[in-house]
Design a protein around this motif. Structure first.
Motif, PDB file in Angstrom:
ATOM      1  N   LEU A 277       0.859  -1.181   0.000  1.00  0.00           N
ATOM      2  CA  LEU A 277       0.000   0.000   0.000  1.00  0.00           C
ATOM      3  C   LEU A 277       0.898   1.235   0.000  1.00  0.00           C
ATOM      4  CD1 LEU A 277      -2.889   1.177   0.204  1.00  0.00           C
ATOM      5  CD2 LEU A 277      -2.598   1.178   2.698  1.00  0.00           C
ATOM      6  N   ALA A 289      -6.796  -2.575   0.684  1.00  0.00           N
ATOM      7  CA  ALA A 289      -5.648  -3.207   1.344  1.00  0.00           C
ATOM      8  C   ALA A 289      -6.009  -3.685   2.737  1.00  0.00           C
ATOM      9  CB  ALA A 289      -4.483  -2.219   1.403  1.00  0.00           C
ATOM     10  N   GLY A 358       3.382  -0.851   3.195  1.00  0.00           N
ATOM     11  CA  GLY A 358       2.023  -1.363   3.167  1.00  0.00           C
ATOM     12  C   GLY A 358       1.569  -1.811   4.535  1.00  0.00           C
TER      13      GLY A 358
END
Length: 639
Positions: A277, A289, A358
């Protein structure tokens, strides 16, 4: 100056500038090269000094970057390539730009500086807010103070303002990106006739006189370098004293005196599941996500093995099999990940953790609290430490004794045994073999090759982590392979050269008879004309080795015209002669253009801006008074 550049940016000269112009200031020879009494100054730019500390900081930064990016590079090579001059040129350019900004009244306000710092990802927490602790930590890792960093950032922002102001009127033809794309991505279909050299091999003859003449002109190709067989004793400090001869008391004392040697950092052995992400992802992407990471967490809670879920979810390159990351120490990963990993107990999995990469689920498999292990766990290593130190103390005496025995012509094997060492023989080695097999330096190899048979080398030779005491057992002088031994190979080379020459002559004769334009089918068949798959600009003709000159000629010729020149090429049938023509010009793929139009348009726009900015910089340089006053520091003389 700014006013002149802005009003002149629409001139014909700027509009037709093509490609990125990289300006290099060359002030060597401008001003006086004789160093003066400027102990803390490297150069003067319009009366403003560039300080030695500033230059040294910039030089070290550039040096560190280049060495890290190019593992085979050395500091000596950078000095020979005049890295110092490149660094000074850049500092002069920066100084001139900042002087022009001051003259024009352009500044960076504290608010602009504060906003720029706050936007730096490295200085933000996991919620995108400025984090003072992260700011201090990152700068400390870079060995910079906040004041130093903020000065550099303010100068960078100021230079950006100048760039934007100077390049604002830059113009570019809106049709140029498409024309450039069409040029670069054009393909051409090629008809060709290949005449293999092998067709003429049985028709050529090579006389003994020709072979002898070729041998006489290429004797260097058949040189046999001088070789020596070396008897030697390799001496290493760790082999002079055996670790098992060290008492526990001595080992324990060494352990206490060198506790920092055994200190281990705090570590965790971890695995992770990653859903990528970007930091600047929009709300929709973040929602997707988080949904994906929650699904992975649900699978773990349902009893699925962490490794199985990790292999199913992780993108390529995110971790090893099963999500394994191995042992991690503090400071080796991003703060958010580190904080979560070191807070976990072995066998537990974290909640989703946000990092610049992420969302992670982290599994900690083992923890090592770090610190200094108990003596009993490192006793063997402590004994080795004592043995090495004692061996180092004995090294010079041992070498002196072995060298003395060697000069007195005593058997090396007996001398070595007296010190608990062993002698060996290298077998016949040339210079390269001595360097690679024995590990000696080039000058050490020269010393071995320069000694006569049966003679000692009267000093120890460095060989990696060892020292060699050596005697030459036997020598073989440099020589040349006899003609009789290499005659067959020479005849083969000359025969192939003659066959290729005949193939080229045959192809050239065919070319003289060919007419441009369509070729009757029967004639094309009789000549063996074939059509190659379409080739790209700068590419290679299918089935043949790359030939830049041939590729350039194909893209310069008109469709239907046979190239005037015949080319020597290598293909599936070996070497031969090639004559060819452009059968058709194939336009680029329109769909591909749509996918690259934006990037190529931006690239052309930036080229035009860089061209305008280069003219601006050159104008500053032309009007500047620059004097180098410490060339020794710049060129690293006596450093």
């Amino acid at each position: 100056m700014l006013e002149y550049i802005r009003t002149s940016a629409q001139s014909f000269g700027v509009k037709v500038a093509f490609g990125v112009i990289i300006l290099v200031f060359v002030f060597w020879g401008v001003g006086n090269f004789n160093d003066r009494d400027y102990s803390n100054v490297v150069a003067m730019v319009n009366g403003q000094p560039i300080l030695a500390q500033e230059f040294e900081r910039a030089y070290r930064s550039a040096e560190e970057y280049l060495l890290r990016a190019n593992p085979g590079l050395t500091r000596e090579q950078l000095i020979r390539d005049h890295l110092g001059r490149t660094v000074l040129n850049d500092l002069i350019r920066q100084t001139l730009v900042l002087q022009e900004a001051e003259r024009a009244g352009i500044t960076v306000t504290p608010v602009e500086l504060r906003q720029a710092v706050g936007k730096m990802r490295a200085f933000q927490d996991d919620k995108g807010r400025f984090d003072p602790e992260a700011y201090t930590r990152v700068l400390a890792a870079q060995r910079k103070s906040p004041a130093q960093y903020e000065k550099e950032l303010a100068d960078e922002l100021l230079a950006g303002k100048i760039y934007a102001l100077v390049t604002a009127p830059a113009w570019s033809d809106p049709d140029e990106p498409r024309r450039r794309y069409d040029f670069l991505r054009e393909r051409r279909s090629v008809d060709y006739i290949f005449v293999p050299a092998g067709r003429f091999l049985d028709k050529v003859t090579v006389t003994d006189a020709e072979a002898q003449a070729w041998y006489d002109g290429h004797k260097a190709d058949f040189a046999i370098p001088a070789r020596v067989n070396v008897a030697y004793v390799a001496v290493r400090p760790e082999e002079l004293v055996k670790p098992d001869s060290v008492s526990e008391a001595d080992a324990r004392a060494w352990y206490e005196a060198n506790r920092n040697h055994f200190e281990q950092p705090e570590q965790v052995r971890a695995a992770h599941i990653l859903v990528p992400l970007p930091q600047d992802a929009d709300a929709a992407a973040e929602g997707e996500a988080r949904e994906a990471i929650e699904k992975a967490a649900s699978r773990l809670k349902a009893g699925e093995a962490f490794a199985k879920v990790a292999d199913a979810v992780n993108p390529e390159g995110a971790a090893g099999p099963g999500g394994e990351l191995g042992w991690i120490t503090r400071g080796r990963t991003v703060p958010a990940f580190e904080e979560a990993a070191f807070a976990l107990e072995p066998g537990t999995v974290s909640e989703p953790v946000r990092s610049p990469f992420g969302l992670h689920l982290i599994l900690v498999e083992e923890k090592n609290p770090g610190g200094v292990p108990e003596f009993e766990k490192v006793a063997d290593e402590a004994r080795k430490g004592v043995a090495f130190e004692r061996g180092s103390d004995r090294l010079h005496d041992t070498l002196d004794s072995l060298i003395e025995d060697n000069i007195l012509n005593k058997p090396l094997a007996e001398s070595a045994e007296r010190h608990g060492l062993k002698a060996a023989e290298s077998g016949f080695l040339d210079k390269e073999g001595l360097i690679t097999t024995l590990g000696v330096k080039p000058e050490g190899a020269d010393a071995l090759l320069g000694a006569g048979a049966g003679l000692p080398v009267d000093s120890a030779l460095e060989a990696g982590d060892s020292y060699l005491v050596a005697r030459i057992v036997a020598t073989e002088p440099a020589s040349t392979k006899p003609f009789a031994d290499v005659k067959d190979g020479i005849v083969k080379i000359l025969g192939e050269e003659k066959a290729l020459a005949d193939a080229l002559a045959s192809a050239q004769a065919t070319r003289a008879k060919l007419k441009d334009g369509p070729l009757p089918e029967a004639e094309a068949k009789s000549l063996g004309v074939k059509q190659a798959p379409a080739m790209e600009r700068g590419g290679a003709l299918a089935d043949f080795a790359p030939d830049p000159a041939l590729a350039e000629a194909i893209f310069a010729d008109k469709p239907g015209d046979w190239l005037e020149r015949v080319y020597s090429v290598s293909g599936p049938q070996g070497p031969g002669a090639l004559l060819c023509r452009v059968a058709a010009v194939l336009p680029p793929d329109g769909a591909e253009w749509e996918s690259v139009a934006e990037a190529l348009t931006e690239g052309v726009r930036r080229e035009r801006e860089d061209a305008v900015y280069a003219i601006f910089l050159q104008s500053l340089a032309d009007g500047a008074k620059v004097e180098v006053v410490n060339s020794n520091l710049v060129d690293r003389v006596n450093m």
